[in-house]
Enzyme design. Sequence first.
Site, PDB file in Angstrom:
ATOM      1  N   PRO A   2      58.800  74.781  38.282  1.00 35.20           N
ATOM      2  CA  PRO A   2      59.609  74.779  36.975  1.00 35.20           C
ATOM      3  C   PRO A   2      59.123  73.538  36.317  1.00 35.20           C
ATOM      4  O   PRO A   2      58.946  72.286  36.922  1.00 35.20           O
ATOM      5  CB  PRO A   2      61.052  74.633  37.394  1.00 35.20           C
ATOM      6  CG  PRO A   2      61.148  75.120  38.586  1.00 35.20           C
ATOM      7  CD  PRO A   2      59.814  74.946  39.486  1.00 35.20           C
ATOM      8  N   GLU A   3      58.688  73.719  35.140  1.00 36.84           N
ATOM      9  CA  GLU A   3      58.113  72.381  34.237  1.00 36.84           C
ATOM     10  C   GLU A   3      59.482  72.193  33.149  1.00 36.84           C
ATOM     11  O   GLU A   3      60.583  72.808  33.203  1.00 36.84           O
ATOM     12  CB  GLU A   3      56.883  73.058  33.517  1.00 36.84           C
ATOM     13  CG  GLU A   3      55.761  73.205  34.553  1.00 36.84           C
ATOM     14  CD  GLU A   3      54.477  73.531  33.878  1.00 36.84           C
ATOM     15  OE1 GLU A   3      54.328  73.272  32.840  1.00 36.84           O
ATOM     16  OE2 GLU A   3      53.659  74.555  34.675  1.00 36.84           O
ATOM     17  N   LYS A  57      61.435  66.216  34.602  1.00 31.10           N
ATOM     18  CA  LYS A  57      61.847  67.269  35.063  1.00 31.10           C
ATOM     19  C   LYS A  57      63.060  67.145  36.047  1.00 31.10           C
ATOM     20  O   LYS A  57      63.385  68.212  36.830  1.00 31.10           O
ATOM     21  CB  LYS A  57      60.497  67.870  36.193  1.00 31.10           C
ATOM     22  CG  LYS A  57      59.353  68.274  35.419  1.00 31.10           C
ATOM     23  CD  LYS A  57      58.130  68.765  36.208  1.00 31.10           C
ATOM     24  CE  LYS A  57      56.913  69.052  35.502  1.00 31.10           C
ATOM     25  NZ  LYS A  57      55.830  69.286  36.484  1.00 31.10           N
ATOM     26  N   LYS A 150      39.887  56.776  29.210  1.00 31.57           N
ATOM     27  CA  LYS A 150      40.028  57.623  30.298  1.00 31.57           C
ATOM     28  C   LYS A 150      38.870  58.443  30.497  1.00 31.57           C
ATOM     29  O   LYS A 150      38.510  59.481  29.767  1.00 31.57           O
ATOM     30  CB  LYS A 150      41.424  58.310  29.885  1.00 31.57           C
ATOM     31  CG  LYS A 150      42.039  58.940  31.024  1.00 31.57           C
ATOM     32  CD  LYS A 150      42.539  57.758  31.917  1.00 31.57           C
ATOM     33  CE  LYS A 150      43.412  58.331  33.376  1.00 31.57           C
ATOM     34  NZ  LYS A 150      43.593  57.244  34.217  1.00 31.57           N
ATOM     35  N   ARG A 259      44.559  72.934  41.593  1.00 29.52           N
ATOM     36  CA  ARG A 259      45.430  73.533  40.752  1.00 29.52           C
ATOM     37  C   ARG A 259      44.542  74.520  39.899  1.00 29.52           C
ATOM     38  O   ARG A 259      43.793  74.288  39.272  1.00 29.52           O
ATOM     39  CB  ARG A 259      46.170  72.550  39.808  1.00 29.52           C
ATOM     40  CG  ARG A 259      47.197  71.560  40.628  1.00 29.52           C
ATOM     41  CD  ARG A 259      48.270  71.994  41.231  1.00 29.52           C
ATOM     42  NE  ARG A 259      49.204  72.672  40.331  1.00 29.52           N
ATOM     43  CZ  ARG A 259      50.205  72.344  39.756  1.00 29.52           C
ATOM     44  NH1 ARG A 259      50.318  70.586  40.140  1.00 29.52           N
ATOM     45  NH2 ARG A 259      51.082  72.863  39.248  1.00 29.52           N
TER      46      ARG A 259
END
Length: 269
Positions: A2-3, A57, A150, A259
């Site tokens: 769940p996000e 979350k 980054k 992922r």
Amino acid sequence: MPELPEVETSRRGIEPHLVGATILHAHIRNGRLRWPVSDEIYRLSDTPVLSVQRRAKYLLLELPDGWIIIHLGMSGSLRILSEALPAEKHDHVDLVMSNGKILRYTDPRRFGAWLWTKELEGHNVLAHLGPEPLSDEFNGEYLQQKCAKKKTAIKPWLMDNKLVVGVGNIYASESLFAAGIHPDRLASSLSTEECDLLARVIKAVLLRSIEQGGTTLKDFLQSDGKPGYFAQELQVYGRKGEPCRVCGTPIVATKHAQRATFYCRHCQK
């Protein structure tokens, strides 16, 4: 997992049934979650719920003497029951309420958490989180500042809670598609215009998913037991080999840090 939209959907679903009611007692069937259920939760008795909030979350139940911190983990969900239905194998926690409702926590994989704290500020699971993606603080200027130096791919950077909270695998993939940005692009390569667009589409994608009750792919259910319907609107996530809804090019699936990442080679540059 769940996000943010799924957790916010859960918050909105349970809030009307908890706030203003009193927890008569907690029934813990299996306290061996990601971290053991806090002892204070076992001892709850005649405790009013003052508010139901969300940070990242995490769901936050405000009580007079502290807070319950709930994380749904990989497969958790919360339901509101109007009667004490027999518990099934993966129904681990019930909060029995004074208004006749029961908040039931179900978690097949037991990667979730039910924690207790006197004070939210400084708690180790909340202390180092970035801004909420739906807040004014998260915007194109902020994103450009954080991406400028980054030297990592933009997709895993979006999923880093130190940058912004609640944007997991599904919504990072969907937002990058909506912005036309390839997930392998270095974060530092994004222009001012791309950062502004990406911040805006992240907000739009999350809000649309919340409107649809989140995304149900396997385990997640809304508090009324119904699935989230945003899965029907997914543009790339989970659609490997299927035609892009914009250009018809087959959707590609790759792995980033174990992922799955989904994107369109034609639409995303």
